[in-house]
Design an enzyme around this catalytic site. Structure first.
Site, mmCIF file in Angstrom:
data_model
loop_
_atom_site.group_PDB
_atom_site.id
_atom_site.type_symbol
_atom_site.label_atom_id
_atom_site.label_comp_id
_atom_site.label_asym_id
_atom_site.label_seq_id
_atom_site.Cartn_x
_atom_site.Cartn_y
_atom_site.Cartn_z
ATOM 1 N N ASP A 139 20.626 -18.182 -23.372
ATOM 2 C CA ASP A 139 19.270 -17.986 -23.887
ATOM 3 C C ASP A 139 18.372 -17.275 -22.882
ATOM 4 O OD1 ASP A 139 16.884 -18.474 -25.570
ATOM 5 O OD2 ASP A 139 18.204 -19.884 -26.586
ATOM 6 N N HIS A 205 11.734 -19.033 -25.871
ATOM 7 C CA HIS A 205 12.865 -19.244 -26.788
ATOM 8 C C HIS A 205 13.890 -20.225 -26.220
ATOM 9 C CE1 HIS A 205 16.545 -17.969 -29.006
ATOM 10 N NE2 HIS A 205 15.736 -17.556 -29.957
ATOM 11 N N SER A 557 17.711 -18.890 -35.004
ATOM 12 C CA SER A 557 17.706 -19.312 -33.596
ATOM 13 C C SER A 557 17.397 -20.796 -33.451
ATOM 14 C CB SER A 557 16.627 -18.559 -32.820
ATOM 15 O OG SER A 557 17.105 -17.342 -32.344
#
Ligand SMILES: *[C@@H]1O[C@H](CO)[C@@H](O)[C@H](O)[C@H]1NC(C)=O
Ligand SMILES: *[C@@H]1O[C@H](CO)[C@@H](O)[C@H](O)[C@H]1NC(C)=O
Ligand SMILES: *[C@@H]1O[C@H](CO)[C@@H](O)[C@H](O)[C@H]1NC(C)=O
Ligand SMILES: *[C@@H]1O[C@H](CO)[C@@H](O)[C@H](O)[C@H]1NC(C)=O
Ligand SMILES: *[C@@H]1O[C@H](CO)[C@@H](O)[C@H](O)[C@H]1NC(C)=O
Ligand SMILES: *[C@@H]1O[C@H](CO)[C@@H](O)[C@H](O)[C@H]1NC(C)=O
Ligand SMILES: *[C@@H]1O[C@H](CO)[C@@H](O)[C@H](O)[C@H]1NC(C)=O
Ligand SMILES: *[C@@H]1O[C@H](CO)[C@@H](O)[C@H](O)[C@H]1NC(C)=O
Ligand SMILES: *[C@@H]1O[C@H](CO)[C@@H](O)[C@H](O)[C@H]1NC(C)=O
Ligand SMILES: *[C@@H]1O[C@H](CO)[C@@H](O)[C@H](O)[C@H]1NC(C)=O
Length: 771
Positions: A139, A205, A557
């Site tokens: 990530d 994220h 995601s």
């Protein structure tokens, strides 16, 4: 659309792609990955092998040394180097080279969710085993100084852990919750972004996905008070290892492979990858390669299916050893309400963190706020950038047609808010930069009429509230199957394909294998609250000043880490289960989605995960390495290639693996068949083996639910098990005439039931999709 035209178009793009690879005589070296399958025997040093190969391709010792970027050699055999086109050709001729592919960039597939899945805070857990589970995250890094990663009460990392924690800019170290952190920036993309060269999360994220997997419970978590509640991960006792492979400019193949190479060797149990790129052949795709070697070591990789729905044939990450995760909705929506001076009320799906400071604000519309002395480009009614006058907008709420980023435009003109109207309302609530909401066309018309007919029109936009919604449905953005472009282009000669198209392309005839893969299952991915970084604003917009420990974002995601955590939960009860068995348990116990659109069946897989049920699936559809070998043989890979992939001294011969029994050639917990041509008769056979993981003695009966156009026979339709781990075979024969006019998909369901367990597999038959 005319099929031959489409094939021609496809042919052109293939030829174009080929000429870009081969016809570019530029002298500039470009980064490539040279992939050679499994590690060679202990007697060969990987680095020496790489060097010698490079040297034979390049011919000059010092250039060869300079060209090499990275050697992968912990978990598989590959290297990255800067190469010229003819050197690529030369390397491809080597018999130990499986593939050489250009380094491309992949993209990120940008607290109540666990309660909704039945995983309450008091759910039954095996804490000791759970705390020995390590989930590897590919990530954007992680923001450590965040309550979700507090390690109070955690013992040291499990003994099997061999990874590292790299410190650096804005990243001071790991703890007993986040036990490892590394970053990869092999071709140093976009140094202009001034991102932290460390595992620190500049984006948010990675912090969000990591806390979704294994964040500890944090009370009073919210985005400016919205969605206030307890935020927690699916397996709060598990450990996190972060591999930062994504940067502002994307996630390169080279970095992704480096992350996998380390994660597998470091001793992670599950890998979560919320990243995707254009579909490619399996062994030219870093995620398919990495997850294959992970699977060999007993590690399941969970991947996002992509955010290009609802269009069909957009699903990514479809290799059968990957768990491909679609995004579903939960029973909560974020609604932002408005009220007009005349008392009319309406609301829409956005996330607006702003509380109004006044009771009412002056209201205008784009049409009325146009800059009359400005240029006439653009559409003032839609509040296009550059069409409105600041004098008319400042301090007002503006009504605009359409919903394309008008909050940005109106903020620049110092407006007080935006009301957009659209006929195509999305199910996704996006965070707006100023007070904003979206209404339907009918409500929009009324608002417009009010503005046109009232002397001092007024409105107010309230702060977002959460409301109950019916669920689960598939999120509209979630990518759908089938995967239409070939994953394996082979020259004519292999004829045992289920479906193929001949394409005449610069004198060569290629057979395009039409892959029929779909997402496997769905998990919550719409409007998910989880931890966030403080190194970025909540919208990522630089002029936004809002920074929050928690943020609400959407995407497959967000679904992928939910499924990764569910897999970790199952593994904590069944540490000996294979990746395929864990995936099967999650698929056959999933809850079918309630609310469907035309293409949902091609996007939702077996349905939304139900982690508690997945602990006791009764039967599993397992796959060993030899099943994958027979699958790859069916896909057209030959003995030489498979030998490289598996490694070791053993010689593989596809004729020993009964390649490709039936329609799909793999023991999968779902069954998909694409018709050979539009409106051809339906005919498919699926061979399956189930392994009993429930009680010693049991009798399972098959029930099929199907539309009248399908005739489905299960042979035999009763399976008797006497001992645990016993295997039984059966086949499913699907027949039917051409599909009824206008029908694209027919869906059926196979259920094995022993009255204690219900083991469900979707059966889907669909027409080919051509573009
Ligand atoms: C080769 O490719 C590069 C970038 O893809 C491009 O800039 C260049 O013009 C190409 N050269 C030729 C001869 O096509
Ligand atoms: C840490 O992050 C902040 C905010 O992004 C940045 O201004 C600062 O330069 C970073 N510190 C280091 C040491 O990189
Ligand atoms: C969140 O809820 C808790 C308990 O209901 C309350 O004490 C707290 O003030 C709330 N926080 C916000 C920001 O609304
Ligand atoms: C209107 O447009 C003109 C030309 O683009 C620009 O110079 C002017 O500043 C604009 N007026 C306002 C009030 O925004
Ligand atoms: C302006 O945009 C709206 C919304 O997209 C559209 O309905 C309308 O037809 C457009 N008007 C013009 C003049 O293009
Ligand atoms: C309101 O007035 C604008 C500008 O004259 C016009 O474009 C629009 O169609 C009117 N809307 C209604 C509902 O009458
Ligand atoms: C196996 O396939 C590779 C790649 O397609 C090819 O180069 C090789 O010659 C094949 N080997 C055999 C034995 O057919
Ligand atoms: C694979 O096995 C078949 C049948 O046993 C045999 O005819 C063939 O020569 C073998 N191929 C290789 C490459 O060993
Ligand atoms: C199917 O639909 C097409 C076009 O809508 C029509 O031309 C055709 O006659 C229909 N066929 C049948 C069997 O109803
Ligand atoms: C299958 O078993 C479940 C128990 O898991 C039971 O509730 C259900 O009614 C059974 N369904 C059928 C079709 O027999």
């Amino acid at each position: 659309m005319d099929m031959s035209q489409n094939l021609l178009a496809l042919c052109f793009s293939l030829c174009l792609a080929a000429s870009l690879v081969h016809g570019n005589s530029s002298n500039e070296r470009k980064p490539y990955i040279v992939y050679m399958g499994d590690l060679p025997g202990a007697e060969i040093s990987v680095a020496d092998e790489h060097h010698n190969l490079l040297l034979t391709a390049i011919g000059d010792e010092s250039i060869a040394r300079e060209s090499k970027i990275y050697s992968y050699g912990k978990s598989f055999n590959a290297f990255a180097a800067r190469l010229l086109p003819h050197e690529v050709e030369r390397l491809l001729e080597k018999e130990n080279v499986m593939s050489v592919f250009a380094n491309t960039r992949n993209k990120l597939h940008t607290t109540r969710s666990w309660d909704f899945l039945g995983m309450t805070e008091t759910v039954n857990r095996r804490l000791k085993l759970e705390s020995s589970i390590i989930v590897g995250m590919m990530d954007t890094g992680i923001y450590m100084n965040c309550p979700s990663f507090n390690d109070e009460g955690y013992g040291p990392a499990p003994l099997k852990w061999k990874g590292k924690c790299v410190t650096g800019a804005n990243f001071t170290g790991c703890n007993n919750k986040v036990i490892g952190a590394k970053y990869y920036n092999l071709d140093n993309i976009d140094p202009g972004f001034q991102e932290n060269q460390s595992p620190a999360d500049d984006d948010g994220h990675g912090t969000h996905t990591s806390s979704t997997v294994a964040g500890v419970a944090v009370k009073g978590a919210s985005l400016y008070g919205i969605a206030n509640g307890t935020a927690r991960g699916g397996v709060p006792a598990a450990r996190i290892a972060i591999y930062k492979v994504c940067w502002g400019g994307g996630c390169t193949d080279m970095d992704l492979l480096a992350g996998f190479d380390d994660a597998i060797a470091d001793g992670v149990d599950i890998i979560s990858v919320s990243i995707g790129g254009n579909p490619r052949k399996y062994f030219e795709d870093p995620i398919a390669i990495g997850s294959f070697h992970a699977m060999k070591k007993g590690i399941l990789t969970s991947c996002s299916a992509g955010n290009q729905g609802p269009s069909p044939s957009t699903v990514q990450n479809v290799a059968p050893w990957i768990m491909t995760v679609a995004a579903s909705t939960i029973d909560r929506q974020f609604r932002t309400a408005l009220k007009l001076g005349n008392g009319m009320e309406a609301s829409g799906l956005t996330i607006s963190t702003f509380s109004p400071k006044k009771e009412m604000y002056p209201l205008t519309s784009g049409a009325h706020a146009a800059n009359l002395s400005g240029n006439n480009y653009g559409n003032a009614s839609a509040c296009d950038y550059g069409t409105l006058s600041m004098d008319n907008v400042k301090g007002r709420i503006v009504y605009c047609l359409g919903d394309s980023g008008q909050d940005y435009t109106i903020r620049e003109l110092k407006g007080a808010g935006v009301i957009s109207s659209t006929g195509a309302q999305s199910d996704t609530a996006l965070t707006t930069l100023i007070p904003a909401t979206i209404v339907n066309l009918n409500e929009g018309h009324k608002i417009d009429h009010y503005i046109n007919t009232t002397k001092n029109p007024q409105a107010v936009i309230y702060k977002t509230r959460t409301v109950k919604a019916s669920a689960p449905a598939l999120a509209s953005f979630s990518s759908r199957g089938p995967q239409s472009i070939t994953l394996n282009i082979l020259k004519v000669g292999h004829v045992d394909f289920l479906a193929y198209i001949h394409i005449y392309c610069s004198l060569h005839i290629y057979v395009l294998k039409v892959c029929i893969r779909q997402p496997d299952l769905a998990a919550p991915g719409l409007d998910i609250l989880a931890a966030y970084t403080r190194l970025a604003t909540i919208t990522g917009e630089p002029n936004d000043k809002r920074i929050s420990a928690f943020n609400i974002i959407s995407g497959t995601s967000m679904a992928c880490p939910h499924a990764a955590a569910a897999a970790a939960y199952v593994k904590s009860f069944h540490p000996d289960w294979s990746p395929a068995a864990i995936k099967s348990a999650l698929m056959t116990t999933a809850t079918p989605l309630k609310i469907k659109d035309d293409l949902s069946d091609l996007g939702s897989g077996s349905g939304q995960i139900n982690p508690r049920k997945a602990l006791y699936p009764g039967l599993v559809y397992d796959n060993s390495m030899s099943s994958y070998i027979s699958f790859l043989c069916k896909e057209g890979y030959n003995s030489t290639t498979i030998g490289l992939l598996i490694g070791g001294k053993k010689k593989y011969n596809c004729s020993d693996y009964k390649p490709g029994q039936g329609t799909d050639g793999i023991n999968y917990p779902s069954m998909h068949a694409q018709l050979k041509t539009i409106n051809s008769r339906i005919s498919a056979v699926f061979y399956r083996t189930v392994t009993q993981v429930g009680y010693g003695k049991s009798v399972y009966k098959a029930t099929v639910t199907s539309p009248k156009y399908l005739s489905i026979k299960v042979v035999p339709d009763t399976l008797t098990f006497t001992v645990l781990h016993q295997k039984q075979n059966f086949k499913v024969v699907v027949k039917g005439g051409p599909m009824p006019n206008g029908t694209q998909i027919l869906s059926a369901l196979l259920e094995w039931n022993d009255s204690k367990h219900s083991v469900r597999s979707p059966i889907i038959v669909f027409q080919p999709f051509y573009y």
